[in-house]
Design an enzyme around this catalytic site. Structure first.
Site, PDB file in Angstrom:
ATOM      1  N   ASP A   1      39.123   7.666  57.954  1.00 30.58           N
ATOM      2  CA  ASP A   1      40.799   7.972  57.449  1.00 30.58           C
ATOM      3  C   ASP A   1      39.979   9.064  56.584  1.00 30.58           C
ATOM      4  O   ASP A   1      39.468   8.946  55.520  1.00 30.58           O
ATOM      5  CB  ASP A   1      41.072   6.696  56.864  1.00 30.58           C
ATOM      6  CG  ASP A   1      42.307   7.375  56.684  1.00 30.58           C
ATOM      7  OD1 ASP A   1      42.859   8.531  55.915  1.00 30.58           O
ATOM      8  OD2 ASP A   1      43.807   6.234  56.148  1.00 30.58           O
TER       9      ASP A   1
ATOM     10  N   ASP B   1      53.571  10.667  62.419  1.00 31.28           N
ATOM     11  CA  ASP B   1      52.375  12.234  62.656  1.00 31.28           C
ATOM     12  C   ASP B   1      52.599  11.997  64.416  1.00 31.28           C
ATOM     13  O   ASP B   1      52.563  13.313  64.887  1.00 31.28           O
ATOM     14  CB  ASP B   1      51.044  11.125  62.884  1.00 31.28           C
ATOM     15  CG  ASP B   1      50.993  10.594  61.326  1.00 31.28           C
ATOM     16  OD1 ASP B   1      51.280  10.796  60.710  1.00 31.28           O
ATOM     17  OD2 ASP B   1      50.043   9.588  61.564  1.00 31.28           O
TER      18      ASP B   1
ATOM     19  N   HIS C   1      50.511   7.247  62.403  1.00 33.02           N
ATOM     20  CA  HIS C   1      52.015   7.279  61.868  1.00 33.02           C
ATOM     21  C   HIS C   1      52.910   7.557  62.319  1.00 33.02           C
ATOM     22  O   HIS C   1      53.145   8.610  63.822  1.00 33.02           O
ATOM     23  CB  HIS C   1      52.474   7.965  60.298  1.00 33.02           C
ATOM     24  CG  HIS C   1      51.282   7.498  59.206  1.00 33.02           C
ATOM     25  ND1 HIS C   1      50.281   8.339  59.137  1.00 33.02           N
ATOM     26  CD2 HIS C   1      51.463   6.199  58.285  1.00 33.02           C
ATOM     27  CE1 HIS C   1      49.033   7.486  58.418  1.00 33.02           C
ATOM     28  NE2 HIS C   1      50.111   6.802  57.726  1.00 33.02           N
TER      29      HIS C   1
ATOM     30  N   GLU D   1      39.879   0.523  52.962  1.00 27.61           N
ATOM     31  CA  GLU D   1      39.569   1.612  53.183  1.00 27.61           C
ATOM     32  C   GLU D   1      38.517   2.178  51.667  1.00 27.61           C
ATOM     33  O   GLU D   1      38.262   1.672  50.752  1.00 27.61           O
ATOM     34  CB  GLU D   1      40.720   2.645  52.274  1.00 27.61           C
ATOM     35  CG  GLU D   1      40.331   4.044  52.720  1.00 27.61           C
ATOM     36  CD  GLU D   1      41.254   5.059  52.651  1.00 27.61           C
ATOM     37  OE1 GLU D   1      42.381   4.829  53.406  1.00 27.61           O
ATOM     38  OE2 GLU D   1      40.937   6.488  51.717  1.00 27.61           O
TER      39      GLU D   1
END
Ligand code: XLS
Ligand code: CA
Ligand code: CA
Length: 440
Positions: free
Chosen positions: A342, A107, A104, A271
């Site tokens: 993730d 981040d 991101h 995900e």
């Protein structure tokens, strides 16, 4: 990298040692150059490390502060620490031998006091990341904008009822797209964490969804204008942090993309833990997206059967991996997407080596899943049991039906002229037993 600057000094390069190895810091099944179904394992998975969980998440929870110690937080200056963190990330990813990472905007670089300062911070970090990418060969699988942490996004980003918040979200997406293109990112992700509602009583759902469509078309047009040739991805999730997220699951997002004229440029980033939160199996949404040509990428993790939330465990469930790899092998793979971890180590996993061990476990699980999946899909008995069920559509009237040549009245006539259908077993237990035979 000189050893004095190492952030993981007790761990060296991780190598493949084979299934007999009991070294926790070696791969038992992930052998990156091993050819499986015409591709190396490295090409099959295109594994990626998630910057946020691995290098930013201190593992706090609603009941306590974080337990992780970040040796890269050495300075009182946030930009200094962002640089140290980047060094630590590239050291970790190089030692692990993973080809990609994902981030991101926030981040990589801290948010500034103004949009201009935030953009300056990000640009500085992108320049440094570009150098490290060139030095190490590590590439960017996808970039994204964090449109959920700042309080301004409490009522949503692109779907916020306040236009000025939508503009702030646009500024962030523009900068994150610039960063992704500069770093050669192969995909760009939208996860709508706060694109949803807490209560219908204060929500004009139709207006919010249409605004999201306008926003995404604008982002797509800007991306294409600056030369982004990769895939835009939407990541479904049914809830958390909102009570109801608009990108609920794969089927919902596919419908939205078609309705909003976005299906040519967008695919899905699926995900595992989000899919199970929506009440499906991991394989279900992967199958749905793959068969529609809309599978973009995978966020590899897993939930917990006893908990109803997004635990983001590292993926260690072999059965899940087998099912998903069977689908991928049958549908041409994941590229230009990949498998992004993730996932976060547990709050009480506090040794620096734990981050390596967690990734190694995930990579070995999928590598083993791939090898098993290849054996299953090439097995004649499996093929016959699964696809033979549909043989009545291969010729004659069944074939004509599939070609749309038989009217409803004609089908009725055929029903009258034929006998009561025989019962044909679905053979579920036999197939389950067959899969278990290969799991050894
Ligand atoms: C959170 C999401 C998020 C996205 C990227 O649940 O998984 O991390 O992958 O914004
Ligand atoms: Ca995710
Ligand atoms: Ca998650």
């Amino acid at each position: 990298m000189p050893s004095t600057n190492e952030y993981f000094p007790t761990v060296g390069t991780i190598s493949f040692e084979g299934a007999e190895s009991d070294n926790p810091l070696a791969f038992t099944h992930y052998d990156e150059n091993r050819l499986v179904a015409g591709k190396t394992m490295k090409e099959h998975f295109r594994f990626a490390v998630a910057y946020w969980h691995s290098f930013c998440n201190e593992n706090s929870d609603p009941f306590g502060v974080g337990t992780r110690k970040f040796p890269w937080d050495k300075s009182a200056d946030a930009m200094d620490n962002a640089n140290y963190r980047l060094d630590a990330a590239f050291e970790f990813i190089s030692k692990l031998g993973v080809p990609f990472y994902c981030f991101h905007d926030r981040d990589l670089a801290p948010e500034g006091k103004t949009i201009a300062e935030s953009e300056k911070n990000l640009n500085e970090m992108v320049a440094r990341a570009k150098d490290l990418q060139n030095e190490t060969g590590i590439r960017l699988l996808w970039g994204t904008a964090n449109l959920f942490s700042h309080p301004r996004y409490m009522n949503g980003a692109a779907t916020n009822p306040d236009f000025s918040v939508v503009c702030h979200a646009a500024a962030q997406v523009k900068a994150a797209l610039d960063a992704t293109v500069e770093l050669g990112g192969e995909n760009y992700v939208f996860w709508g964490g706060r694109e949803g509602y807490m209560h219908l009583l204060n929500t004009d759902m139709k207006r919010e969804l249409d605004n999201m469509g306008v926003f995404l078309r604008g982002a797509r047009d800007y991306g294409r204008k600056i030369g982004f040739e990769g895939t835009f991805l939407i990541e479904p999730k049914p809830m958390e942090p909102t009570k109801h997220q608009y990108d609920y699951d794969a089927a919902t997002v596919l419908g939205f993309l078609h309705e909003q004229d976005l299906a040519k440029d967008f695919k899905l980033n699926l995900e595992a833990n989000h899919i199970t939160l929506a009440g499906h199996s991991f394989a279900h949404d992967v199958q749905l997206a793959a068969q529609s040509g809309m599978l973009g990428s995978i966020d590899a993790n897993r939930g917990d059967a006893q908990n109803g939330w997004d635990t983001d465990y590292f993926p260690t469930n072999l059965y899940d991996a087998v099912e998903v790899m069977m689908i991928l092998l049958e549908h041409g793979g994941i590229s230009p997407g990949g498998f992004n971890f993730d996932a976060k180590i547990r709050r009480n996993s506090t040794d620096p080596e734990d981050l390596f061990i967690a990734h190694i476990g995930g990579m070995d699980t999928f590598a083993r899943g791939l090898l098993i999946a290849e054996n299953i899909i090439n097995n004649q008995e499996y093929k016959q049991l699964r696809y033979g069920r549909y043989s009545s559509f291969d010729s004659g009237n069944g074939k004509e039906f599939e070609e749309g040549k038989l009217s409803l009245e004609k089908l009725r006539e055929l029903a009258i002229s034929s006998a009561e259908p025989e019962m044909i077993s679905g053979k579920q237990e036999r197939l389950e037993n067959l899969v278990n035979r290969f799991l050894t």
